[in-house]
Design a protein around this motif. Structure first.
Motif, PDB file in Angstrom:
ATOM      1  N   GLU A 171       0.837  -1.210   0.000  1.00 56.26           N
ATOM      2  CA  GLU A 171       0.000   0.000   0.000  1.00 56.26           C
ATOM      3  C   GLU A 171       0.862   1.246   0.000  1.00 56.26           C
ATOM      4  OE1 GLU A 171      -3.344   2.199   2.766  1.00 56.26           O
ATOM      5  OE2 GLU A 171      -2.882   0.102   3.165  1.00 56.26           O
ATOM      6  N   SER A 172       1.958   1.234   0.756  1.00 56.16           N
ATOM      7  CA  SER A 172       2.861   2.373   0.830  1.00 56.16           C
ATOM      8  C   SER A 172       3.533   2.611  -0.529  1.00 56.16           C
ATOM      9  CB  SER A 172       3.917   2.131   1.907  1.00 56.16           C
ATOM     10  OG  SER A 172       4.878   3.144   1.894  1.00 56.16           O
ATOM     11  N   VAL A 173       3.969   1.540  -1.147  1.00 63.45           N
ATOM     12  CA  VAL A 173       4.615   1.656  -2.457  1.00 63.45           C
ATOM     13  C   VAL A 173       3.617   2.185  -3.477  1.00 63.45           C
ATOM     14  CG1 VAL A 173       5.622   0.317  -4.365  1.00 63.45           C
ATOM     15  CG2 VAL A 173       6.389  -0.080  -2.018  1.00 63.45           C
ATOM     16  N   LEU A 174       2.392   1.649  -3.444  1.00 61.66           N
ATOM     17  CA  LEU A 174       1.353   2.111  -4.362  1.00 61.66           C
ATOM     18  C   LEU A 174       1.044   3.587  -4.144  1.00 61.66           C
ATOM     19  CD1 LEU A 174      -1.102  -0.924  -4.518  1.00 61.66           C
ATOM     20  CD2 LEU A 174       0.436  -0.121  -6.303  1.00 61.66           C
ATOM     21  N   ARG A 175       1.000   4.032  -2.890  1.00 59.80           N
ATOM     22  CA  ARG A 175       0.754   5.443  -2.599  1.00 59.80           C
ATOM     23  C   ARG A 175       1.885   6.311  -3.161  1.00 59.80           C
ATOM     24  NH1 ARG A 175      -3.385   6.512   1.299  1.00 59.80           N
ATOM     25  NH2 ARG A 175      -4.071   4.560   2.251  1.00 59.80           N
ATOM     26  N   GLN A 176       3.112   5.824  -3.020  1.00 62.08           N
ATOM     27  CA  GLN A 176       4.257   6.564  -3.553  1.00 62.08           C
ATOM     28  C   GLN A 176       4.196   6.660  -5.086  1.00 62.08           C
ATOM     29  OE1 GLN A 176       7.709   4.567  -2.016  1.00 62.08           O
ATOM     30  NE2 GLN A 176       7.609   5.586  -0.019  1.00 62.08           N
ATOM     31  N   VAL A 177       3.805   5.526  -5.694  1.00 62.09           N
ATOM     32  CA  VAL A 177       3.697   5.514  -7.155  1.00 62.09           C
ATOM     33  C   VAL A 177       2.615   6.480  -7.600  1.00 62.09           C
ATOM     34  CG1 VAL A 177       2.998   4.091  -9.140  1.00 62.09           C
ATOM     35  CG2 VAL A 177       4.635   3.198  -7.467  1.00 62.09           C
ATOM     36  N   VAL A 178       1.457   6.440  -6.936  1.00 56.45           N
ATOM     37  CA  VAL A 178       0.355   7.339  -7.275  1.00 56.45           C
ATOM     38  C   VAL A 178       0.775   8.784  -7.034  1.00 56.45           C
ATOM     39  CG1 VAL A 178      -1.969   8.064  -6.586  1.00 56.45           C
ATOM     40  CG2 VAL A 178      -1.463   5.637  -6.923  1.00 56.45           C
ATOM     41  N   SER A 179       1.471   9.058  -5.962  1.00 56.10           N
ATOM     42  CA  SER A 179       1.925  10.412  -5.656  1.00 56.10           C
ATOM     43  C   SER A 179       2.920  10.899  -6.713  1.00 56.10           C
ATOM     44  CB  SER A 179       2.567  10.429  -4.267  1.00 56.10           C
ATOM     45  OG  SER A 179       3.125  11.689  -4.002  1.00 56.10           O
ATOM     46  N   THR A 180       3.856  10.027  -7.076  1.00 59.91           N
ATOM     47  CA  THR A 180       4.842  10.377  -8.094  1.00 59.91           C
ATOM     48  C   THR A 180       4.158  10.642  -9.425  1.00 59.91           C
ATOM     49  OG1 THR A 180       6.520   9.037  -6.998  1.00 59.91           O
ATOM     50  CG2 THR A 180       6.924   9.598  -9.299  1.00 59.91           C
ATOM     51  N   GLN A 181       3.212   9.794  -9.791  1.00 61.50           N
ATOM     52  CA  GLN A 181       2.469   9.980 -11.039  1.00 61.50           C
ATOM     53  C   GLN A 181       1.674  11.280 -11.015  1.00 61.50           C
ATOM     54  OE1 GLN A 181       2.535   8.253 -13.907  1.00 61.50           O
ATOM     55  NE2 GLN A 181       4.192   7.056 -13.012  1.00 61.50           N
ATOM     56  N   ALA A 182       1.087  11.607  -9.885  1.00 64.87           N
ATOM     57  CA  ALA A 182       0.321  12.844  -9.754  1.00 64.87           C
ATOM     58  C   ALA A 182       1.238  14.051  -9.906  1.00 64.87           C
ATOM     59  CB  ALA A 182      -0.397  12.884  -8.418  1.00 64.87           C
ATOM     60  N   GLU A 183       2.426  13.998  -9.296  1.00 69.70           N
ATOM     61  CA  GLU A 183       3.387  15.099  -9.427  1.00 69.70           C
ATOM     62  C   GLU A 183       3.832  15.259 -10.880  1.00 69.70           C
ATOM     63  OE1 GLU A 183       6.615  14.354  -6.752  1.00 69.70           O
ATOM     64  OE2 GLU A 183       5.354  14.500  -4.978  1.00 69.70           O
ATOM     65  N   GLN A 184       4.144  14.125 -11.515  1.00 71.44           N
ATOM     66  CA  GLN A 184       4.568  14.170 -12.910  1.00 71.44           C
ATOM     67  C   GLN A 184       3.435  14.700 -13.798  1.00 71.44           C
ATOM     68  OE1 GLN A 184       5.943  10.234 -13.794  1.00 71.44           O
ATOM     69  NE2 GLN A 184       7.959  10.572 -12.881  1.00 71.44           N
ATOM     70  N   SER A 185       2.221  14.290 -13.516  1.00 74.32           N
ATOM     71  CA  SER A 185       1.072  14.752 -14.294  1.00 74.32           C
ATOM     72  C   SER A 185       0.870  16.252 -14.119  1.00 74.32           C
ATOM     73  CB  SER A 185      -0.181  13.982 -13.861  1.00 74.32           C
ATOM     74  OG  SER A 185      -1.296  14.436 -14.555  1.00 74.32           O
ATOM     75  N   THR A 186       1.009  16.734 -12.897  1.00 75.88           N
ATOM     76  CA  THR A 186       0.882  18.160 -12.628  1.00 75.88           C
ATOM     77  C   THR A 186       1.974  18.932 -13.349  1.00 75.88           C
ATOM     78  OG1 THR A 186      -0.071  17.697 -10.452  1.00 75.88           O
ATOM     79  CG2 THR A 186       0.825  19.896 -10.798  1.00 75.88           C
ATOM     80  N   SER A 187       3.193  18.411 -13.325  1.00 76.04           N
ATOM     81  CA  SER A 187       4.312  19.057 -14.009  1.00 76.04           C
ATOM     82  C   SER A 187       4.077  19.080 -15.515  1.00 76.04           C
ATOM     83  CB  SER A 187       5.598  18.303 -13.679  1.00 76.04           C
ATOM     84  OG  SER A 187       6.668  18.812 -14.432  1.00 76.04           O
ATOM     85  N   ARG A 188       3.590  17.970 -16.061  1.00 72.90           N
ATOM     86  CA  ARG A 188       3.310  17.909 -17.501  1.00 72.90           C
ATOM     87  C   ARG A 188       2.192  18.880 -17.875  1.00 72.90           C
ATOM     88  NH1 ARG A 188       3.700  11.584 -17.310  1.00 72.90           N
ATOM     89  NH2 ARG A 188       5.931  11.343 -17.670  1.00 72.90           N
TER      90      ARG A 188
END
Length: 108
Positions: free
Chosen positions: A8-25
């Motif tokens: 769950e922690s890894v998945l949250r990190q992945v989702v958070s990273t994807q959200a940051e990358q999406s916001t940056s894009r």
């Protein structure tokens, strides 16, 4: 259960990273959209200016055609003046010859 928490922690990190990358894009895409809109406005202004140049060019070509008539007339006048100049020179020579002949006649 610790492995479920780790997953769950890894998945949250992945989702958070994807959200940051999406916001940056999205921010980068917004900047590109703004630049493109600015470019479109600049090209529209250039297009309007070019349209004005077409009108000016047509006007200038018309004036050039009018001026060409006068240039042709001036060239014709120059040719006639040159021809008259030659005629005047010839008449001057003849008058000099006549003066010489008159002096001879007066002297005899």
């Amino acid at each position: 259960m610790s492995s479920a928490r780790e997953i769950e922690s890894v998945l949250r990190q992945v989702v958070s990273t994807q959200a940051e990358q999406s916001t940056s894009r999205c921010a980068a895409l917004d900047r590109l959209t703004d630049e493109n809109e600015s470019s479109v406005e600049a090209y529209e202004r250039m297009n309007a200016a070019a349209g004005g140049l077409n009108v000016d060019g047509a006007f200038l070509r018309e004036k050039q055609a009018e001026i060409a008539k006068y240039v042709a007339q001036a060239d014709d006048l120059l040719e006639k003046v040159a021809s008259l100049g030659k005629l005047v020179d010839q008449m001057d020579e003849w008058s000099k010859e006549l003066v010489v002949k008159m002096r001879r006649l007066e002297g005899t």
